[in-house]
Design a protein around this motif. Structure first.
Motif, PDB file in Angstrom:
ATOM      1  N   GLN A  56       0.830  -1.198   0.000  1.00 54.61           N
ATOM      2  CA  GLN A  56       0.000   0.000   0.000  1.00 54.61           C
ATOM      3  C   GLN A  56       0.870   1.256   0.000  1.00 54.61           C
ATOM      4  OE1 GLN A  56      -3.441  -0.031  -0.243  1.00 54.61           O
ATOM      5  NE2 GLN A  56      -3.101   2.154  -0.622  1.00 54.61           N
ATOM      6  N   LYS A  57       1.975   1.220   0.756  1.00 55.39           N
ATOM      7  CA  LYS A  57       2.884   2.363   0.765  1.00 55.39           C
ATOM      8  C   LYS A  57       3.511   2.572  -0.612  1.00 55.39           C
ATOM      9  CE  LYS A  57       4.095   2.100   5.683  1.00 55.39           C
ATOM     10  NZ  LYS A  57       5.195   1.885   6.660  1.00 55.39           N
ATOM     11  N   ILE A  58       3.902   1.467  -1.244  1.00 56.04           N
ATOM     12  CA  ILE A  58       4.496   1.582  -2.576  1.00 56.04           C
ATOM     13  C   ILE A  58       3.480   2.147  -3.560  1.00 56.04           C
ATOM     14  CG2 ILE A  58       5.453   0.257  -4.504  1.00 56.04           C
ATOM     15  CD1 ILE A  58       6.648  -1.638  -2.450  1.00 56.04           C
ATOM     16  N   LEU A  59       2.230   1.683  -3.477  1.00 60.10           N
ATOM     17  CA  LEU A  59       1.188   2.209  -4.364  1.00 60.10           C
ATOM     18  C   LEU A  59       0.984   3.701  -4.129  1.00 60.10           C
ATOM     19  CD1 LEU A  59      -1.041   1.721  -6.454  1.00 60.10           C
ATOM     20  CD2 LEU A  59      -2.558   1.052  -4.577  1.00 60.10           C
ATOM     21  N   ASP A  60       1.001   4.113  -2.860  1.00 59.22           N
ATOM     22  CA  ASP A  60       0.838   5.538  -2.569  1.00 59.22           C
ATOM     23  C   ASP A  60       2.017   6.345  -3.100  1.00 59.22           C
ATOM     24  OD1 ASP A  60      -1.528   4.921  -1.307  1.00 59.22           O
ATOM     25  OD2 ASP A  60      -0.637   4.825   0.708  1.00 59.22           O
ATOM     26  N   LYS A  61       3.223   5.776  -3.019  1.00 55.46           N
ATOM     27  CA  LYS A  61       4.386   6.489  -3.545  1.00 55.46           C
ATOM     28  C   LYS A  61       4.295   6.640  -5.062  1.00 55.46           C
ATOM     29  CE  LYS A  61       7.646   5.206   0.107  1.00 55.46           C
ATOM     30  NZ  LYS A  61       8.903   4.489   0.443  1.00 55.46           N
ATOM     31  N   ILE A  62       3.848   5.581  -5.740  1.00 56.57           N
ATOM     32  CA  ILE A  62       3.709   5.674  -7.203  1.00 56.57           C
ATOM     33  C   ILE A  62       2.664   6.718  -7.560  1.00 56.57           C
ATOM     34  CG2 ILE A  62       3.123   4.401  -9.293  1.00 56.57           C
ATOM     35  CD1 ILE A  62       4.123   1.879  -7.977  1.00 56.57           C
TER      36      ILE A  62
END
Length: 818
Positions: A56-62
């Motif tokens: 979820q953090k990676i998706l938010d960063k993207i």
């Protein structure tokens, strides 16, 4: 930005190495310990409780990166990361499903909790385990839903990135940056870009430092060795590899077209492999040390990837022209044209490499917009001039060949269209540069190169696949004979198998070509997106919204043109190659081809509408209007259309049958969607609506190979010898070679009248169309034979009535002979 992408990719890979989470068990303590010991040897499971928050953090960063970005070059890796994250989330969700099923099985073993007042009281251990399993089940359900949400969110983000890339490309193409003849275009060459100069100098220092690292003591020998290996592979390796494959083609392959197509593929392959290996060896020579910076390594990797396209351009050009072996040339190109085009493939490959390298250099350095536009303009200018020069050289070579009266190549319509298209695109590139649309000219130039690469590869591979299939299953070769003996097949069946296998391979190649063309022509359309659209279309979601945009119209036009071309090609293949090898009659073959064409056109139209983004529920008003129109004005058309489908499937009549319908009698020549063409005896054609052939009485004289019956009725005087006349008639019928022996001809005593004896002679012929000619020949023979034997036919009787005045003579009409 590069380091950010590297960090995100490492985070995506780290989730696959996380530790597992233990599960509860309802077995005894001894079984628990045994299970724990067994699990210690198994690979660790993914800890969803840890990895899902990371995802979820990676998706938010993207999402954060995408929201502040509008550069297509930077959006592309973000799209790849979103797709990779979607795949990882889907994998994680799939790994949780078996765990959930295991928990459900354990709950099924424990059974539901007893109802209050039932008198059943469970132990505390069972109650505790049931509660723990239900808690674990709820947790797994939440994790599966979260993984599914991350997957869908990543796919939605990928779709949004695709739209952003599309808009970015549109904005870039619509940007007028000034004509190439203006000072603004050439301003980077005359100073004024100090920041670009500093960036270029800094990156050049990094490249120089990389070269210095490769030349340090202890590394020099490897650098020299890899460099020499690259030079040897690019020169002697390519040459001797091509000669070896040519020797294999001549000495090891059976005679036939496979040798020629294999040699062409060998030329293209050896050139491609030599170029790619040479660049990889140079990469190893200068960037094999760990101290090389990430920017330099990324720049060199782009050059190595670029070598694949340059090798394809040079290899395909050498394979098609084949100036060293003109007799083995695959396309129908004259020697004059081939020699005139010989320098263009390497020139085009070098130009593409140089200017793509410049673009990669600018992206790595981060130069200003004006410097990037100038590089794009130079790229488009040289490629556009090359395209126009190729057309001019071809025209001059053909003109010289015509003046010298030498043999020229056999021109094809498709080759002519390609030449015209290349000329028009080259002119469009030059015009766009003159009026100031530099980015659009660069876009057209690279799309022209990409189109030629894709079409050339498809042409080469399709010929190779077709020749390989024919040679593999040919009975003139040991392989075909071995397959024939092993499977006990006829030669005709092997030919059919070869045609089907070649058609299947060509279909796959066509699909790959279409995906590649659409992906290359419209940079925002990826192959994954196209495959998803195809899957959604077959799943009933292909026409979901009425959203017509210019890009969709161009896609739909390409789909329509390619679909019609493929449909016609398959129809020609069925009509000329595959169906003639079967045992089907001509009528059945024509019916199958017609039915295939009708269904194919419907499918092409549906695919075109799907590409445009249409959906039937958005066209309800059109469907309603069509329903009203069908109810009134289109009723007959629909009835004839349905009748045509019935005729093609049920086949009460087929092409080639002799039919009688009312006053119309003739041969069926064609069954169309709306009407059937019947050719009469005078070669004229009658168009009959299909509904009449279904609703009316139709006599099919040739159905089931029906025989024709030739019957002649003759009247003889009462004083003849019936036995003698019977033998004469039978003898005449028997001597005619077209009268069948079975059933035998027969003579019937039909009637005895005052005018004489009426005899009927009957014989059969093999077909209905022979009745008229055979009957004429038999009448000539019968009259000649009767006159020779002295047997006369009954004459018309004359009745004389005498009166007091002038006698009146009344003659009866003579009876016909048949």
């Amino acid at each position: 930005m590069t380091r950010t992408f590297t960090f995100l990719r490492l985070c995506l890979l780290a989730m696959l190495l996380a530790a597992g989470v233990p599960t509860l068990s309802v077995a005894a303590d001894a079984d628990d310990s045994a299970q724990t010991s067994a699990d210690s040897d198994a690979p660790p499971k993914i800890n969803a409780a840890v990895e899902l928050p990371k995802m979820q953090k990676i998706l938010d960063k993207i999402k954060g990166q995408v929201s502040g970005e509008n550069n297509d070059a930077k959006l592309e890796p973000l799209n790849e990361m979103a797709l990779e994250l979607s795949g990882n989330a889907d994998t994680l969700g799939q790994t949780l499903i078996p765990q959930r099923q295991q928990v459900l099985a354990q709950l099924a073993v424990l059974g539901p909790a007893p109802l209050a007042g039932s008198g059943v009281k469970e132990t505390a251990e069972v109650v505790r385990k049931r509660a723990a399993l239900e808690s674990q089940k709820a947790k797994l359900d939440d994790q599966i839903k979260q993984a599914e949400a991350i997957k869908n969110g990543s796919l939605n983000l990928s779709g949004q990135i695709v739209n952003l890339r599309r808009e970015a490309i549109k904005n870039q193409l619509a940007l007028n940056s000034g004509t190439i003849f203006g000072p603004r275009f050439w301003s980077p060459l005359f100073g004024g870009q100090e920041l670009d100069g500093a960036k270029i100098s800094a990156f050049a220092d990094e490249l120089q430092a990389t070269a210095a690292l490769s030349w340090e003591p202890g590394w020099r020998f490897g650098t020299v060795a890899w460099t020499i290996a690259a030079i040897l592979v690019a020169t002697f390796g390519r040459r001797y590899g091509e000669e070896f494959l040519a020797w294999v083609s001549i000495n090891k392959l059976p005679e036939g077209r496979l040798r020629r197509s294999f040699l062409a593929a060998a030329i293209a392959l050896t050139t491609l492999v030599a170029v790619v290996l040479a660049f990889n060896f140079l990469d190893l020579a200068f960037t094999r040390r760990a101290e090389v910076s990430d920017d330099v390594q990324d720049f060199i990797n782009k050059l190595v990837k670029l070598s694949v396209f340059c090798g394809l351009i040079a290899g395909l050009g050498r394979a098609f022209l084949s100036t060293r072996r003109p007799s083995w040339r695959l396309p129908a190109i004259s020697n004059e044209v081939a020699m005139a085009l010989k320098p263009f493939p390497p020139i085009t490959a070098v130009l593409v490499f140089i200017f793509q390298s410049v673009e990669a250099f600018n992206n790595s350095v981060g130069t200003s917009v004006s410097t990037t536009i100038m590089a794009n303009g130079m790229t488009a200018l040289l490629i556009g001039l090359t395209a126009v020069s190729i057309s001019m050289r071809i025209k001059r070579a053909r003109h010289r060949a015509a003046e010298n009266a030498t043999t020229t190549e056999v021109k094809s319509t498709f080759a002519g269209l390609l030449q015209i298209a290349m000329t028009l695109v080259g002119i469009a590139i030059l015009v766009s540069l003159v009026i100031g649309y530099v980015t659009f000219g660069r876009f057209l130039s690279y799309e022209l190169v990409w189109f030629n690469i894709v079409v050339g590869s498809f042409y080469l591979l399709s010929h190779l696949v077709n020749d390989f299939c024919e040679t593999l299953l040919s009975t003139s070769n040991p392989t075909g004979k071995r397959i024939q003996n092993l499977l006990n097949l006829d030669e005709r069946h092997l030919q059919q198998a070869a045609s089907l296998l070649a058609a299947l391979c060509k279909t796959v190649l066509i699909l790959v070509m279409v995906v590649a063309l659409l992906n290359g022509t419209f940079g925002s359309s990826t192959p994954i997106e196209l495959l998803q659209k195809a899957a959604e279309f077959w799943g009933g979601k292909g026409l979901e919204s009425l959203n017509i945009v210019p890009a969709h119209l161009v896609n739909a036009l390409i789909c329509l043109v390619v679909g019609i071309y493929v449909l016609r090609s398959v129809r020609r293949w069925l009509d000329n190659e595959f169906l003639p090898k079967t045992t089907m009659d001509t009528g059945m073959r024509v019916s199958l081809v017609t039915l295939f064409s009708n269904l194919g056109y419907v499918l092409v139209i549906l695919l075109t509408l799907s590409t445009m983004g249409l959906q039937w529920n958005k066209l309800a008003w059109i469907v309603s209007a069509l329903s009203v129109g069908i109810g009134f004005g289109l009723q007959e058309i629909v009835k004839n259309f349905i009748s045509g489908l019935i005729l093609l499937t049920e086949r009460p009549v087929k092409v080639g049958d002799l039919v009688s319908l009312g006053n119309v009698e003739g041969d069926i020549r064609r069954i169309n969607v709306r009407a059937t063409e019947i050719q009469l005896g005078d070669k004229s054609t009658v168009i009959v609506p299909n509904s009449q052939l279904i609703s009316q009485n139709v006599r099919n004289a040739t159905m089931n190979n029906a025989q024709g019956v030739v019957t002649i009725v003759l009247t003889f005087p009462l004083n003849i010898d019936p036995v003698q006349v019977r033998e004469i008639l039978l003898d005449v019928y028997t001597q005619n070679e077209r009268i069948l022996e079975t059933p035998e001809p027969s003579v019937t005593f039909k009637d005895l009248t005052p005018q004489g004896i009426v005899l009927s002679v009957t014989g059969n012929v093999s077909g209905q169309r022979q009745i008229g000619g055979v009957k004429s020949d038999l009448l000539f023979d019968i009259l000649t034979r009767l006159r020779k034997e002295g047997v006369a036919l009954s004459l018309p009787q004359t009745m004389v009535i005498e009166r007091k005045g002038q006698p009146v003579v009344v003659e009866e009409e003579p009876k016909p002979l048949s």
